[in-house]
Scaffold this active site. Sequence first.
Site, PDB file in Angstrom:
ATOM      1  N   LYS A 307       5.660 -13.902  -9.917  1.00 14.56           N
ATOM      2  CA  LYS A 307       6.929 -14.258  -9.280  1.00 14.56           C
ATOM      3  C   LYS A 307       8.044 -13.989 -10.285  1.00 14.56           C
ATOM      4  O   LYS A 307       8.075 -14.582 -11.364  1.00 14.56           O
ATOM      5  CB  LYS A 307       6.929 -15.738  -8.867  1.00 14.56           C
ATOM      6  CG  LYS A 307       8.318 -16.260  -8.422  1.00 14.56           C
ATOM      7  CD  LYS A 307       8.272 -17.711  -7.949  1.00 14.56           C
ATOM      8  CE  LYS A 307       9.681 -18.264  -7.695  1.00 14.56           C
ATOM      9  NZ  LYS A 307       9.676 -19.682  -7.270  1.00 14.56           N
ATOM     10  N   ASP A 312      17.130 -18.801  -9.476  1.00 16.20           N
ATOM     11  CA  ASP A 312      16.891 -19.416  -8.173  1.00 16.20           C
ATOM     12  C   ASP A 312      17.932 -20.502  -7.907  1.00 16.20           C
ATOM     13  O   ASP A 312      17.791 -21.635  -8.362  1.00 16.20           O
ATOM     14  CB  ASP A 312      15.471 -20.007  -8.137  1.00 16.20           C
ATOM     15  CG  ASP A 312      15.135 -20.643  -6.790  1.00 16.20           C
ATOM     16  OD1 ASP A 312      15.900 -20.428  -5.824  1.00 16.20           O
ATOM     17  OD2 ASP A 312      14.099 -21.337  -6.718  1.00 16.20           O
ATOM     18  N   LYS A 319      20.322 -25.539  -4.112  1.00 19.55           N
ATOM     19  CA  LYS A 319      19.780 -26.612  -4.937  1.00 19.55           C
ATOM     20  C   LYS A 319      20.908 -27.520  -5.427  1.00 19.55           C
ATOM     21  O   LYS A 319      22.048 -27.065  -5.538  1.00 19.55           O
ATOM     22  CB  LYS A 319      19.094 -26.005  -6.175  1.00 19.55           C
ATOM     23  CG  LYS A 319      17.749 -25.384  -5.912  1.00 19.55           C
ATOM     24  CD  LYS A 319      17.124 -24.893  -7.210  1.00 19.55           C
ATOM     25  CE  LYS A 319      15.792 -24.228  -6.961  1.00 19.55           C
ATOM     26  NZ  LYS A 319      14.768 -25.139  -6.436  1.00 19.55           N
ATOM     27  N   ASP A 330      12.652 -19.121 -13.590  1.00 20.10           N
ATOM     28  CA  ASP A 330      11.866 -18.905 -12.377  1.00 20.10           C
ATOM     29  C   ASP A 330      11.178 -17.538 -12.313  1.00 20.10           C
ATOM     30  O   ASP A 330      10.561 -17.187 -11.314  1.00 20.10           O
ATOM     31  CB  ASP A 330      12.749 -19.137 -11.138  1.00 20.10           C
ATOM     32  CG  ASP A 330      11.989 -19.711  -9.953  1.00 20.10           C
ATOM     33  OD1 ASP A 330      10.887 -20.253 -10.162  1.00 20.10           O
ATOM     34  OD2 ASP A 330      12.496 -19.606  -8.818  1.00 20.10           O
ATOM     35  N   ASP A 389      15.091 -21.914  -0.107  1.00 20.62           N
ATOM     36  CA  ASP A 389      14.676 -22.275  -1.468  1.00 20.62           C
ATOM     37  C   ASP A 389      13.159 -22.125  -1.649  1.00 20.62           C
ATOM     38  O   ASP A 389      12.660 -22.186  -2.775  1.00 20.62           O
ATOM     39  CB  ASP A 389      15.113 -23.714  -1.768  1.00 20.62           C
ATOM     40  CG  ASP A 389      15.091 -24.031  -3.257  1.00 20.62           C
ATOM     41  OD1 ASP A 389      14.938 -23.082  -4.063  1.00 20.62           O
ATOM     42  OD2 ASP A 389      15.244 -25.213  -3.610  1.00 20.62           O
ATOM     43  N   GLU A 391      11.496 -19.501  -1.766  1.00 21.51           N
ATOM     44  CA  GLU A 391      11.628 -18.036  -1.825  1.00 21.51           C
ATOM     45  C   GLU A 391      10.495 -17.375  -2.595  1.00 21.51           C
ATOM     46  O   GLU A 391      10.219 -16.194  -2.400  1.00 21.51           O
ATOM     47  CB  GLU A 391      12.978 -17.660  -2.473  1.00 21.51           C
ATOM     48  CG  GLU A 391      13.026 -17.650  -4.011  1.00 21.51           C
ATOM     49  CD  GLU A 391      12.733 -18.988  -4.666  1.00 21.51           C
ATOM     50  OE1 GLU A 391      12.892 -20.024  -3.990  1.00 21.51           O
ATOM     51  OE2 GLU A 391      12.325 -19.005  -5.837  1.00 21.51           O
ATOM     52  N   ARG A 393       7.253 -17.709  -2.448  1.00 23.60           N
ATOM     53  CA  ARG A 393       6.178 -17.238  -1.559  1.00 23.60           C
ATOM     54  C   ARG A 393       6.629 -16.014  -0.761  1.00 23.60           C
ATOM     55  O   ARG A 393       5.809 -15.196  -0.360  1.00 23.60           O
ATOM     56  CB  ARG A 393       5.726 -18.400  -0.659  1.00 23.60           C
ATOM     57  CG  ARG A 393       6.825 -18.934   0.223  1.00 23.60           C
ATOM     58  CD  ARG A 393       6.515 -20.332   0.767  1.00 23.60           C
ATOM     59  NE  ARG A 393       6.827 -21.376  -0.204  1.00 23.60           N
ATOM     60  CZ  ARG A 393       6.638 -22.680   0.008  1.00 23.60           C
ATOM     61  NH1 ARG A 393       6.129 -23.092   1.158  1.00 23.60           N
ATOM     62  NH2 ARG A 393       6.946 -23.565  -0.909  1.00 23.60           N
TER      63      ARG A 393
HETATM   64  N1  BES Z   1      11.458 -22.305  -8.265  1.00 22.89           N
HETATM   65  C1  BES Z   1      11.272 -23.428  -7.425  1.00 22.89           C
HETATM   66  C2  BES Z   1      10.175 -24.366  -7.924  1.00 22.89           C
HETATM   67  C3  BES Z   1      10.428 -25.050  -9.231  1.00 22.89           C
HETATM   68  C4  BES Z   1      10.943 -26.336  -9.250  1.00 22.89           C
HETATM   69  C5  BES Z   1      10.090 -24.444 -10.427  1.00 22.89           C
HETATM   70  C6  BES Z   1      11.136 -26.966 -10.472  1.00 22.89           C
HETATM   71  C7  BES Z   1      10.286 -25.081 -11.626  1.00 22.89           C
HETATM   72  C8  BES Z   1      10.810 -26.348 -11.646  1.00 22.89           C
HETATM   73  C9  BES Z   1      10.901 -22.977  -6.014  1.00 22.89           C
HETATM   74  O1  BES Z   1      11.454 -21.781  -5.621  1.00 22.89           O
HETATM   75  C10 BES Z   1      11.413 -24.018  -5.096  1.00 22.89           C
HETATM   76  O2  BES Z   1      12.593 -24.169  -5.009  1.00 22.89           O
HETATM   77  N2  BES Z   1      10.499 -24.707  -4.414  1.00 22.89           N
HETATM   78  C11 BES Z   1      10.873 -25.716  -3.499  1.00 22.89           C
HETATM   79  C12 BES Z   1      10.001 -25.577  -2.282  1.00 22.89           C
HETATM   80  C13 BES Z   1      10.475 -26.396  -1.109  1.00 22.89           C
HETATM   81  C14 BES Z   1      11.793 -25.875  -0.602  1.00 22.89           C
HETATM   82  C15 BES Z   1       9.431 -26.324  -0.023  1.00 22.89           C
HETATM   83  C16 BES Z   1      10.651 -27.062  -4.178  1.00 22.89           C
HETATM   84  O3  BES Z   1       9.717 -27.197  -4.977  1.00 22.89           O
HETATM   85  O4  BES Z   1      11.442 -27.962  -3.942  1.00 22.89           O
HETATM   86 ZN    ZN Z   2      11.906 -20.480  -7.113  1.00 27.51          ZN
HETATM   87 MN    MN Z   3      13.358 -22.012  -4.772  1.00 27.24          MN
END
Ligand code: BES
Ligand code: ZN
Ligand code: MN
Length: 536
Positions: A307, A312, A319, A330, A389, A391, A393
Amino acid sequence: HATNPLTSVPNRVISLTRRSSYTSALSLRPLIPLGTLMSVLNITAKLAAPLDQIKTQALVVLVPERKSLATRLKQLDKYLGGTLSRTITNGDFLSSIGSTCWLPGTQGIHRVLLVGCGSMNQRTIVSDKKIAEALARTLVSSNAKDAIVWTEGLSPKAAQPERLLEQIALHLTLSHYQYSQTLNHRKKSARALRRVSVTPANLCTPATAKRALDAGSATGRGANLTRELVNLPGNICTPRYLAGEARKLAKQHASLSVSVLDERKMADLGMHSLLSVGNGSEQPSRLITLKYQGASAKTRPYCLVGKGITFDTGGISLKPGAKMDEMKFDMGGAASVFGAIHAAALLKLPINIVGVVAAAENMPSGTATKPGDVITSLSGKTIEILNTDAEGRLVLCDALTYVSRFSPEEVIDIATLTGAIIVALGHEATGIFSNDDHLADSLLAAGSRAHDRGWRFPIWEEYHRQLESPFADLANIGTGGAGSITAACFLAEFAEDYKWAHLDIAGTAFRSSPKGATGRPVPMLVDYLRERAGRR
Ligand code: BES
Ligand code: ZN
Ligand code: MN
């Protein structure tokens, strides 16, 4: 197969009308080119010389916990005029694991660093790592330009001494790393240490020692490359920058080759899920393929998919502001693909590896993907994007479909995928998900051998049901908890044709304090690749 024009990314977005690039290309260029900066610590195996012939700025002495000094340590003590035994009887150095103590040297030996090894009978990867870390941290922060690691105080009966030597080389290399690319003051405070030789004495043969030291230092150099890329800010490390770094890496090794798909080529293939993520950004997305050939061209490769979200923001599902800077990390999965391949190439592993990095920047704007949008992925499956968010996947699913063309032996994707994995495992373990028990077990085992551990989660069908959507084949988020698992289930839908594992490294790729990249899970990956190559 034909893509549905209604659910593909509109051409306007991938045309060349973007204001694009002049900022990152010119004014924000890295201060110092990466190659010149990542100074390499040279670590070699060397036969021991008699004490009075040793010339070194630092003699590093491994001292086990014992009632009395071993014969060779008594000889060293005598040569040093009794400072070693006096330090011990004074109670200033107890030889407990990871304890350190500097002594002044004599003649050709400028200084002596004592490193406690505890009781060498109960050695584990954990104690080896503690010894190596303490040794490395103390030595690297000294003024010594070169050092000899003197192992003659250890019993020749120590089991698997090469494990300790490997950890020493790994941690010396990791400790030697300093982020400096955007810090002017660092140029003045660079590391003094340049060369370390390790004398295996009667622990193991010089050839065994050399193999272990090479493995440790290659793993460390791979992890350091990963750390440098992960630490770089999002305005420098963009998808195009990552593509450039892959090309630079390929120039260093004849066994590596690179190809890069731009947005036009990805649109022609039908990678609209990946493209949907970069839709709102001025930075164009890239699909980077880095191939390592260490075996005959016919041999099926191991695929590593990373990834590579270079920043992000969450997109339209924006966010919150707090700690958003950390979302420059990220692309940790992408960087670990480069790091693991760099290490494999240094070690000349007799296997083939294909690294595929899905690189994009996730930004909100008038052209960004909106919640509720439906796109068609490369696989043909349609996806309802309920949360922009989620993204990671979306870029990974197209990369997972893409790697089928390489007839992979096994595929591992690596991603800072979910915040939920931090809730489950904190910052200790990487989340492991797999459709193949043998692959999952191999990764768990590689993680424990390298002490870069993972923990497996289920991806049962019951969890898959959370991804049902009334408007598309799949929704991009689940609705009933277990966020890391439903994210993995989403990916599993695109990895049905091969043995696949997913590593969620959101908790392990970086630390918030002190803020920075860890280089994980490069040690786990390199250990797994060495094992698959029959070199473990
Ligand atoms: N890049 C984030 C996940 C992340 C969070 C990495 C904290 C490192 C530290 C990912 O893209 C994300 O935003 N995931 C969301 C998924 C949700 C929207 C289903 C999350 O974890 O909140
Ligand atoms: Zn992310
Ligand atoms: Mn994200």
